[in-house]
Design a protein around this motif. Sequence first.
Motif, PDB file in Angstrom:
ATOM      1  N   LEU A   1      43.750  39.608  32.825  1.00 17.24           N
ATOM      2  CA  LEU A   1      43.789  38.473  33.744  1.00 17.24           C
ATOM      3  C   LEU A   1      43.669  38.926  35.189  1.00 17.24           C
ATOM      4  O   LEU A   1      43.036  38.264  36.009  1.00 17.24           O
ATOM      5  CB  LEU A   1      45.100  37.699  33.555  1.00 17.24           C
ATOM      6  CG  LEU A   1      45.191  36.817  32.312  1.00 17.24           C
ATOM      7  CD1 LEU A   1      46.608  36.299  32.132  1.00 17.24           C
ATOM      8  CD2 LEU A   1      44.204  35.661  32.397  1.00 17.24           C
ATOM      9  N   ALA A   2      44.283  40.072  35.506  1.00 18.15           N
ATOM     10  CA  ALA A   2      44.171  40.611  36.859  1.00 18.15           C
ATOM     11  C   ALA A   2      42.726  40.950  37.176  1.00 18.15           C
ATOM     12  O   ALA A   2      42.232  40.692  38.276  1.00 18.15           O
ATOM     13  CB  ALA A   2      45.053  41.849  37.003  1.00 18.15           C
TER      14      ALA A   2
ATOM     15  N   ALA B   1      48.707  36.491  36.507  1.00 20.58           N
ATOM     16  CA  ALA B   1      48.062  37.781  36.253  1.00 20.58           C
ATOM     17  C   ALA B   1      49.058  38.936  36.208  1.00 20.58           C
ATOM     18  O   ALA B   1      48.675  40.077  35.975  1.00 20.58           O
ATOM     19  CB  ALA B   1      46.997  38.049  37.322  1.00 20.58           C
ATOM     20  N   GLY B   2      50.339  38.648  36.457  1.00 20.69           N
ATOM     21  CA  GLY B   2      51.343  39.708  36.434  1.00 20.69           C
ATOM     22  C   GLY B   2      51.182  40.695  37.562  1.00 20.69           C
ATOM     23  O   GLY B   2      51.420  41.894  37.401  1.00 20.69           O
TER      24      GLY B   2
ATOM     25  N   SER C   1      52.136  44.757  39.704  1.00 19.06           N
ATOM     26  CA  SER C   1      52.842  45.299  38.552  1.00 19.06           C
ATOM     27  C   SER C   1      53.166  46.768  38.777  1.00 19.06           C
ATOM     28  O   SER C   1      52.377  47.494  39.380  1.00 19.06           O
ATOM     29  CB  SER C   1      51.960  45.155  37.309  1.00 19.06           C
ATOM     30  OG  SER C   1      52.512  45.848  36.221  1.00 19.06           O
ATOM     31  N   PRO C   2      54.329  47.224  38.298  1.00 16.90           N
ATOM     32  CA  PRO C   2      54.713  48.636  38.496  1.00 16.90           C
ATOM     33  C   PRO C   2      53.704  49.619  37.944  1.00 16.90           C
ATOM     34  O   PRO C   2      53.589  50.743  38.430  1.00 16.90           O
ATOM     35  CB  PRO C   2      56.047  48.723  37.735  1.00 16.90           C
ATOM     36  CG  PRO C   2      56.576  47.337  37.738  1.00 16.90           C
ATOM     37  CD  PRO C   2      55.373  46.449  37.630  1.00 16.90           C
ATOM     38  N   GLU C   3      52.938  49.184  36.921  1.00 19.84           N
ATOM     39  CA  GLU C   3      51.996  50.128  36.318  1.00 19.84           C
ATOM     40  C   GLU C   3      50.847  50.478  37.256  1.00 19.84           C
ATOM     41  O   GLU C   3      50.094  51.410  37.001  1.00 19.84           O
ATOM     42  CB  GLU C   3      51.435  49.562  35.008  1.00 19.84           C
ATOM     43  CG  GLU C   3      50.616  48.293  35.190  1.00 19.84           C
ATOM     44  CD  GLU C   3      50.188  47.708  33.865  1.00 19.84           C
ATOM     45  OE1 GLU C   3      49.101  48.094  33.383  1.00 19.84           O
ATOM     46  OE2 GLU C   3      50.940  46.888  33.315  1.00 19.84           O
ATOM     47  N   TRP C   4      50.701  49.690  38.353  1.00 21.11           N
ATOM     48  CA  TRP C   4      49.611  49.969  39.294  1.00 21.11           C
ATOM     49  C   TRP C   4      50.109  50.607  40.586  1.00 21.11           C
ATOM     50  O   TRP C   4      49.361  50.734  41.542  1.00 21.11           O
ATOM     51  CB  TRP C   4      48.867  48.674  39.634  1.00 21.11           C
ATOM     52  CG  TRP C   4      48.210  48.052  38.455  1.00 21.11           C
ATOM     53  CD1 TRP C   4      47.532  48.687  37.460  1.00 21.11           C
ATOM     54  CD2 TRP C   4      48.181  46.665  38.121  1.00 21.11           C
ATOM     55  NE1 TRP C   4      47.092  47.787  36.541  1.00 21.11           N
ATOM     56  CE2 TRP C   4      47.458  46.537  36.908  1.00 21.11           C
ATOM     57  CE3 TRP C   4      48.693  45.521  38.734  1.00 21.11           C
ATOM     58  CZ2 TRP C   4      47.238  45.310  36.300  1.00 21.11           C
ATOM     59  CZ3 TRP C   4      48.466  44.302  38.124  1.00 21.11           C
ATOM     60  CH2 TRP C   4      47.745  44.203  36.923  1.00 21.11           C
ATOM     61  N   THR C   5      51.375  50.981  40.639  1.00 19.25           N
ATOM     62  CA  THR C   5      51.951  51.418  41.918  1.00 19.25           C
ATOM     63  C   THR C   5      51.308  52.666  42.476  1.00 19.25           C
ATOM     64  O   THR C   5      51.346  52.895  43.679  1.00 19.25           O
ATOM     65  CB  THR C   5      53.457  51.659  41.776  1.00 19.25           C
ATOM     66  OG1 THR C   5      53.697  52.562  40.696  1.00 19.25           O
ATOM     67  CG2 THR C   5      54.185  50.358  41.514  1.00 19.25           C
ATOM     68  N   LYS C   6      50.752  53.502  41.628  1.00 14.86           N
ATOM     69  CA  LYS C   6      50.171  54.759  42.117  1.00 14.86           C
ATOM     70  C   LYS C   6      48.659  54.699  42.198  1.00 14.86           C
ATOM     71  O   LYS C   6      48.011  55.707  42.452  1.00 14.86           O
ATOM     72  CB  LYS C   6      50.588  55.911  41.195  1.00 14.86           C
ATOM     73  CG  LYS C   6      52.089  56.181  41.219  1.00 14.86           C
ATOM     74  CD  LYS C   6      52.434  57.382  40.344  1.00 14.86           C
ATOM     75  CE  LYS C   6      53.934  57.639  40.378  1.00 14.86           C
ATOM     76  NZ  LYS C   6      54.317  58.810  39.528  1.00 14.86           N
TER      77      LYS C   6
END
Length: 348
Positions: A59-60, A95-96, A99-104
């Motif tokens: 969705l993102a 789209a969430g 999100s922490p999974e994209w922080t880096k």
Amino acid sequence: MAAAEAAVVSSSSLKPDTAPVPESAEMAAATAATSSAMAAAAAIAARTGSEARVSKPALATKLLSLSGVFAVHKPKGPTSAELLNRLKEKLLAEAGMPSPEWTKRKKQTLKIGHGGTLDSAARGVLVVGIGRGTKLLTSMLSGSKRYIATGELGKATDTLDSTGKVTEEKPYDKITQEDIEGILQKFTGNIMQVPPLYSALKKDGQRLSTLMKRGEVVEAKPARPVTVYSLSLQKFQPPFFTLDVECGGGFYIRSLVSDIGKELSSCANVLELTRTKQGPFTLEEHALPEDKWTIDDIAQSLEQCSSLLPAETALKKSKPEESNEQVLSCEYITLNEIKGEDDVIKTF
């Protein structure tokens, strides 16, 4: 499965003197079928969980790939900027993002903005640009807009509408429908108009409405040329009168209603205001209500509305090198207002 087995064991232990009953072929088959069904259900659950984990990034990806211009239905109450923030927050939540999974990962930006401020007390069409569609918002300002406005004779307010403080009251009982219709021609065509003090116009980088709310002394802006394509009286029930107005950019309905009141030797303010059309976008056909502010609904609207835009403003297709990996590398979304024309806000 384990719970079911435990229940069977517990049930058997309650009857130690009862001899075990041989399992029939039918029972064995039923047991096997049940086990298979449970195993299948577990597999589906595991697969569904996996799909749920990838759905947000998908969705993102779709959200960040949206580009174009569409319209939403603005209700009374919020400002245009507040409504835009509400729209943005709903899309990001769906789209969430972030999100922490994209922080880096590499930062990406969602561009979203609106092309023409609509008063907080007004409702109707608000044109929105998303992605590269924000570049088309300025062209929306030069297009025509259409409004249905209900004015109230006999009262003037500091905001020129019903949300302000009453500053003057004058009689209106002798004003007739013919009187109103007789002066409308003076406000049609290319005319000069003084913008209201409570407006999005700026002084020293700050909006006049903001300065007024602080109690600061603000001088009225000089009259400027505006265009009224059509103006008609739809209804007159004293002290209320309803106008159908089609005008160009930079035009203020509140100033029009106030000026009509003065021309009638009385005063007036806007009681209700609805923008029914902006450019090719109409309230009935194109404006998405809030329950349709989803990524899929907006994608569908963008596709439908693309044919409404002039060919010269059509957006080019995305370059092949713009991959999903690049789109998914979003860490956070920024939303900052930049300077633009008087009644446009672009956000990035």
